[in-house]
Design an enzyme around this catalytic site. Structure first.
Site, PDB file in Angstrom:
ATOM      1  N   ASN A 145      -0.011   4.073   1.104  1.00 29.36           N
ATOM      2  CA  ASN A 145      -0.562   5.053   2.041  1.00 29.36           C
ATOM      3  C   ASN A 145      -0.142   4.887   3.493  1.00 29.36           C
ATOM      4  OD1 ASN A 145      -2.032   6.294  -0.085  1.00 29.36           O
ATOM      5  ND2 ASN A 145      -3.423   4.538  -0.017  1.00 29.36           N
ATOM      6  N   THR A 146       0.674   3.871   3.778  1.00 31.67           N
ATOM      7  CA  THR A 146       1.260   3.727   5.114  1.00 31.67           C
ATOM      8  C   THR A 146       2.742   4.043   4.961  1.00 31.67           C
ATOM      9  OG1 THR A 146      -0.341   2.066   5.829  1.00 31.67           O
ATOM     10  CG2 THR A 146       1.785   2.061   6.967  1.00 31.67           C
ATOM     11  N   ASN A 153      -1.140  -3.923  -6.422  1.00 28.63           N
ATOM     12  CA  ASN A 153      -1.905  -2.982  -5.594  1.00 28.63           C
ATOM     13  C   ASN A 153      -2.152  -1.707  -6.412  1.00 28.63           C
ATOM     14  OD1 ASN A 153      -2.952  -1.644  -3.238  1.00 28.63           O
ATOM     15  ND2 ASN A 153      -1.707  -3.017  -2.002  1.00 28.63           N
ATOM     16  N   SER A 197       0.841  -1.195   0.000  1.00 28.70           N
ATOM     17  CA  SER A 197       0.000   0.000   0.000  1.00 28.70           C
ATOM     18  C   SER A 197       0.879   1.248   0.000  1.00 28.70           C
ATOM     19  CB  SER A 197      -0.901   0.020   1.237  1.00 28.70           C
ATOM     20  OG  SER A 197      -1.419   1.319   1.401  1.00 28.70           O
TER      21      SER A 197
END
Ligand SMILES: Cc1cc2nc3c(=O)[nH]c(=O)nc-3n(C[C@H](O)[C@H](O)[C@H](O)COP(=O)(O)O)c2cc1C
Length: 339
Positions: A197-198, A262, A195
């Site tokens: 976004n982390t 992803n 991901s």
């Protein structure tokens, strides 16, 4: 090639209304509706009657999939609409991403539509209710499902990650904790290291870091009665050599398969991970290339899948299973029969 997703059937009427609501709210609404429909037997029948695709089952890593179409991770992060997704006829459903502790994710707004591109950009950052609550929810779904009937059922994948506050050096402990708690309830487990976004999560995509995460997990699996399949979900933004080197290691370590891929990292017009139609051709090439190098690897395709006939297109490219997410937002639930 530029692709766009046109809504199908009655969804042409619903989509303009849904698109007037902010994307994350619209998503929550659809989850709630699916959760409710799934809890009522007549509504479950309606879901099945109208949306469920043909069953063409296949056996893969010890499980029978009723069809090759799956709901990708991030749609039902907290396992709140499993009965409804089952009713729609998905062959597999991937819950999560789940982290050990509950967390709120990034501040709002954090999901955006790009209608001209049939795409979404999200920077949710794994908001979820945490391992304990979600594991109990999944267990209670499994009990309900087993009481309903003993016939074919969707395969349940669980996607696991690390908390934002966990440093990368300790990340393996988060994955280990999630794996230990979920291994007996999941049909397969996905290690999500991709991901965007982390912060720094994607830095875990190296042979060294993956070995640190996978060694304790593979050890636990070897000692346990249930041999739950393990998949790794990778980013589409990896360099060719990094990706193939890593997949080679995964094969050597007896990891069961990969999910390619992803969301792709973007910063314009918003920061986050882009999904949907713009990913279609890149995902297809990635599947073709990976299949030619790794003939026996289980490959699940994810990213931009949603055009009419895409199931066949991606199977011919070498995917064993496909997953959808963004196309469902643009084309609606009749999509499962069009793939
Ligand atoms: C709003 C949103 C949230 C997502 N959350 C997750 C997640 O929690 N874990 C994960 O592995 N993938 C997550 N994804 C990525 C999807 O599972 C999928 O891999 C990606 O969207 C590409 O497929 P698509 O083009 O069909 O949407 C998310 C995607 C979207 C659009």
């Amino acid at each position: 090639m530029k692709h766009t997703y046109a809504p199908i059937g009655l969804y042409s009427l619903c989509k303009p209304l849904l698109f007037r609501i902010p994307p994350e709210k619209a998503h929550k609404l659809s989850l709630r509706a699916l959760g409710l429909a799934g809890s009522l037997p007549p509504a479950r029948y309606v879901l099945k009657r109208f949306f469920s695709p043909d069953t063409q089952s296949l056996s893969l890593f010890g499980h029978t999939f009723i069809n090759r179409i799956g709901m990708a991770a991030g749609y039902d992060k907290n396992a709140q609409a499993l009965d409804g997704l089952e009713g729609m006829g998905f062959g597999h459903i991937e819950v999560g991403t789940i982290t050990p502790k509950p967390q709120k994710g990034n501040p709002n707004p954090r999901v955006h539509r790009l209608p001209q591109e049939s795409a979404l950009v999200n920077r949710l950052g794994f908001p979820n209710d945490g391992l304990d609550i979600i594991a109990k929810r999944i267990e209670s779904y499994c009990n309900r499902r087993n009481k309903r009937y003993s016939g074919p059922r969707p395969i349940l994948g669980i996607n696991i990650g690390k908390n934002k506050t966990t440093a990368n050096a300790q990340a393996y402990l988060d994955y280990k904790e999630c794996f230990t708690r979920l291994k007996d309830v999941a049909d397969y487990i996905t290690i999500n290291v991709s991901s965007p976004n982390t912060p720094n999560l994607r830095a875990l995509q190296s042979e060294e870091e993956l070995e640190k995460i996978l060694t304790p997990i593979l050890d636990i699996r070897q000692k346990s009665a249930s041999h739950v399949p393990i998949l790794v979900k990778l980013s589409p933004n990896l360099e060719h050599n990094t990706r193939t080197g890593m997949i080679q290691k995964l094969v050597e370590w007896s990891v069961d398969g990969v999910i390619l891929s992803n969301t792709t990292k973007t910063s314009h017009p918003w920061e986050g991970g882009k999904s949907g139609a713009p990913l279609h051709d890149a995902t297809l090439s990635l599947i073709q290339e990976t299949r030619s190098r790794f003939p026996n690897l289980v490959i699940i395709a994810s990213g931009g899948i949603g055009l009419d006939g895409d199931l066949q297109t991606f199977i011919e490219a070498g995917a064993d299973l496909i997953q959808i997410w963004t196309a469902l937002v643009y084309r609606g639930p009749y999509l499962l029969r069009r793939l």
